[in-house]
Design a protein around this motif. Structure first.
Motif, PDB file in Angstrom:
ATOM      1  N   MET A  23       0.848  -1.195   0.000  1.00 42.61           N
ATOM      2  CA  MET A  23       0.000   0.000   0.000  1.00 42.61           C
ATOM      3  C   MET A  23       0.885   1.247   0.000  1.00 42.61           C
ATOM      4  O   MET A  23       1.755   1.395   0.856  1.00 42.61           O
ATOM      5  N   ASN A  24       0.668   2.145  -0.966  1.00 41.60           N
ATOM      6  CA  ASN A  24       1.466   3.360  -0.997  1.00 41.60           C
ATOM      7  C   ASN A  24       0.820   4.444  -0.133  1.00 41.60           C
ATOM      8  O   ASN A  24      -0.244   4.245   0.458  1.00 41.60           O
ATOM      9  N   ARG A  25       1.488   5.604  -0.074  1.00 42.59           N
ATOM     10  CA  ARG A  25       1.018   6.670   0.809  1.00 42.59           C
ATOM     11  C   ARG A  25      -0.375   7.141   0.421  1.00 42.59           C
ATOM     12  O   ARG A  25      -1.235   7.337   1.285  1.00 42.59           O
ATOM     13  N   ARG A  26      -0.626   7.330  -0.865  1.00 43.52           N
ATOM     14  CA  ARG A  26      -1.929   7.829  -1.299  1.00 43.52           C
ATOM     15  C   ARG A  26      -3.043   6.851  -0.910  1.00 43.52           C
ATOM     16  O   ARG A  26      -4.092   7.250  -0.416  1.00 43.52           O
ATOM     17  N   GLN A  27      -2.838   5.571  -1.139  1.00 44.24           N
ATOM     18  CA  GLN A  27      -3.837   4.566  -0.786  1.00 44.24           C
ATOM     19  C   GLN A  27      -4.048   4.515   0.728  1.00 44.24           C
ATOM     20  O   GLN A  27      -5.171   4.365   1.205  1.00 44.24           O
ATOM     21  N   PHE A  28      -2.952   4.642   1.466  1.00 39.46           N
ATOM     22  CA  PHE A  28      -3.052   4.600   2.925  1.00 39.46           C
ATOM     23  C   PHE A  28      -3.875   5.762   3.460  1.00 39.46           C
ATOM     24  O   PHE A  28      -4.745   5.578   4.312  1.00 39.46           O
ATOM     25  N   MET A  29      -3.607   6.970   2.981  1.00 37.68           N
ATOM     26  CA  MET A  29      -4.335   8.147   3.460  1.00 37.68           C
ATOM     27  C   MET A  29      -5.817   8.047   3.108  1.00 37.68           C
ATOM     28  O   MET A  29      -6.679   8.440   3.886  1.00 37.68           O
ATOM     29  N   ALA A  30      -6.128   7.519   1.928  1.00 36.32           N
ATOM     30  CA  ALA A  30      -7.529   7.344   1.540  1.00 36.32           C
ATOM     31  C   ALA A  30      -8.213   6.324   2.443  1.00 36.32           C
ATOM     32  O   ALA A  30      -9.373   6.488   2.828  1.00 36.32           O
ATOM     33  N   CYS A  31      -7.486   5.267   2.800  1.00 34.02           N
ATOM     34  CA  CYS A  31      -8.035   4.250   3.697  1.00 34.02           C
ATOM     35  C   CYS A  31      -8.328   4.828   5.072  1.00 34.02           C
ATOM     36  O   CYS A  31      -9.380   4.582   5.657  1.00 34.02           O
ATOM     37  N   ALA A  32      -7.396   5.640   5.604  1.00 32.00           N
ATOM     38  CA  ALA A  32      -7.596   6.265   6.912  1.00 32.00           C
ATOM     39  C   ALA A  32      -8.801   7.196   6.888  1.00 32.00           C
ATOM     40  O   ALA A  32      -9.628   7.197   7.810  1.00 32.00           O
ATOM     41  N   ALA A  33      -8.930   7.985   5.820  1.00 36.71           N
ATOM     42  CA  ALA A  33     -10.061   8.914   5.705  1.00 36.71           C
ATOM     43  C   ALA A  33     -11.381   8.165   5.661  1.00 36.71           C
ATOM     44  O   ALA A  33     -12.386   8.607   6.230  1.00 36.71           O
ATOM     45  N   SER A  34     -11.407   7.014   5.002  1.00 33.56           N
ATOM     46  CA  SER A  34     -12.650   6.249   4.904  1.00 33.56           C
ATOM     47  C   SER A  34     -13.080   5.700   6.256  1.00 33.56           C
ATOM     48  O   SER A  34     -14.269   5.414   6.466  1.00 33.56           O
ATOM     49  N   MET A  35     -12.152   5.555   7.175  1.00 34.33           N
ATOM     50  CA  MET A  35     -12.470   5.062   8.516  1.00 34.33           C
ATOM     51  C   MET A  35     -12.700   6.197   9.503  1.00 34.33           C
ATOM     52  O   MET A  35     -12.971   5.953  10.682  1.00 34.33           O
ATOM     53  N   GLY A  36     -12.568   7.444   9.046  1.00 34.87           N
ATOM     54  CA  GLY A  36     -12.745   8.578   9.939  1.00 34.87           C
ATOM     55  C   GLY A  36     -11.598   8.747  10.918  1.00 34.87           C
ATOM     56  O   GLY A  36     -11.783   9.275  12.013  1.00 34.87           O
ATOM     57  N   ILE A  37     -10.412   8.317  10.533  1.00 36.29           N
ATOM     58  CA  ILE A  37      -9.224   8.402  11.374  1.00 36.29           C
ATOM     59  C   ILE A  37      -8.204   9.315  10.699  1.00 36.29           C
ATOM     60  O   ILE A  37      -8.066   9.303   9.479  1.00 36.29           O
ATOM     61  N   SER A  38      -7.483  10.073  11.493  1.00 33.29           N
ATOM     62  CA  SER A  38      -6.411  10.897  10.943  1.00 33.29           C
ATOM     63  C   SER A  38      -5.299  10.002  10.414  1.00 33.29           C
ATOM     64  O   SER A  38      -4.793   9.132  11.122  1.00 33.29           O
ATOM     65  N   GLY A  39      -4.929  10.178   9.156  1.00 34.50           N
ATOM     66  CA  GLY A  39      -3.861   9.407   8.561  1.00 34.50           C
ATOM     67  C   GLY A  39      -2.533  10.139   8.637  1.00 34.50           C
ATOM     68  O   GLY A  39      -2.461  11.335   8.349  1.00 34.50           O
ATOM     69  N   ILE A  40      -1.481   9.439   9.050  1.00 39.00           N
ATOM     70  CA  ILE A  40      -0.145  10.015   9.169  1.00 39.00           C
ATOM     71  C   ILE A  40       0.837   9.063   8.509  1.00 39.00           C
ATOM     72  O   ILE A  40       0.814   7.860   8.790  1.00 39.00           O
ATOM     73  N   TRP A  41       1.692   9.579   7.643  1.00 41.46           N
ATOM     74  CA  TRP A  41       2.666   8.745   6.947  1.00 41.46           C
ATOM     75  C   TRP A  41       4.058   9.048   7.472  1.00 41.46           C
ATOM     76  O   TRP A  41       4.485  10.194   7.493  1.00 41.46           O
ATOM     77  N   ALA A  42       4.754   8.017   7.927  1.00 40.93           N
ATOM     78  CA  ALA A  42       6.081   8.205   8.509  1.00 40.93           C
ATOM     79  C   ALA A  42       7.154   8.199   7.439  1.00 40.93           C
ATOM     80  O   ALA A  42       6.984   7.634   6.365  1.00 40.93           O
ATOM     81  N   SER A  43       8.273   8.826   7.767  1.00 47.64           N
ATOM     82  CA  SER A  43       9.446   8.820   6.894  1.00 47.64           C
ATOM     83  C   SER A  43      10.561   8.079   7.602  1.00 47.64           C
ATOM     84  O   SER A  43      11.086   8.548   8.611  1.00 47.64           O
ATOM     85  N   ARG A  44      10.916   6.913   7.115  1.00 46.01           N
ATOM     86  CA  ARG A  44      11.961   6.117   7.767  1.00 46.01           C
ATOM     87  C   ARG A  44      13.354   6.685   7.516  1.00 46.01           C
ATOM     88  O   ARG A  44      14.300   6.360   8.212  1.00 46.01           O
TER      89      ARG A  44
END
Length: 217
Positions: free
Chosen positions: A1-22
């Motif tokens: 899952m890439n960042r864009r897909q992850f953020m869309a998934c978080a939004a669909s659940m009503g949760i704030s999406g945050i993407w980390a930078s390793r």
């Protein structure tokens, strides 16, 4: 899952999406001071997979319907290697609780996290672990917990579990804690009515004022 897909998934659940930078861990620049009175329920994490985790806290406010907190996730307890930071809403409609889904994390890795309000008052620091990859052959140790009855126990199970895990060798540390349900019972037992139950001693934690008895409890 890439960042864009992850953020869309978080939004669909009503949760704030945050993407980390390793690759860009850096010291925190937040003015943070722990104030547990403003975060009375502390912090929690859960639902881990090999690259993400859900973080939770509760920060009540006396006025307004919406405020924001800053959440930080780091690879060290001093927050000198922060891999993700973001603003996340805390809402009166959600009883001033907030959830953040953090993705892009390394698998089977310990992370530390905290929440801070705009005044610089912060939650306690939480510690969490991402799940290993599905192909990881190393064993994982589980613990399970269940219900609490405040009137019947010394309430030391969680502290004991943490104490033992902190002293365990690396290959015997806990990887996951599973809660089987029933956090704290709402029944009330007074010692003069039920001094013992299931060989447990009942403790007087104070009587409820203006209470009305509707059953055996």
């Amino acid at each position: 899952m890439n960042r864009r897909q992850f953020m869309a998934c978080a939004a669909s659940m009503g949760i704030s999406g945050i993407w980390a930078s390793r690759l860009a861990a850096a010291p925190s620049h937040r003015d943070w001071r722990e104030d547990r009175t403003l975060f009375p329920q502390g912090v929690a994490s859960g639902d881990p997979d090999d690259h993400s985790i859900v973080l939770w806290t509760r920060r009540p406010y006396e006025k307004g319907e919406r405020h924001e907190l800053t959440v930080e996730i780091a690879l060290d307890p001093d927050f000198r290697r922060v891999v993700a930071t973001a603003r996340t809403p805390v809402l009166a409609a959600a009883d001033w609780t907030c959830r953040a889904l953090v993705g892009g994390l390394a698998p089977a890795t310990v992370h530390w996290y905290r929440f801070t309000d705009d005044s610089g008052a912060g939650s306690r620091i939480g510690r969490t672990i991402t799940a290993p990859r599905a192909t990881d052959q190393r064993p994982v140790r589980f613990a399970f917990v269940s219900c609490n009855s405040v009137n019947e126990g010394a309430q030391n199970a969680y502290r004991r579990m943490i104490w033992e895990d902190a002293r365990a060798p690396a290959d015997r540390k806990l990887g996951f804690v599973l809660h089987l349900g029933d956090f704290i019972y709402e029944v009330v037992e007074y010692p003069e009515e039920t001094p013992h139950r299931y060989a447990r001693t009942g403790y007087d934690l104070g009587h409820i004022p203006d209470a009305r008895k509707v059953g055996n409890f």
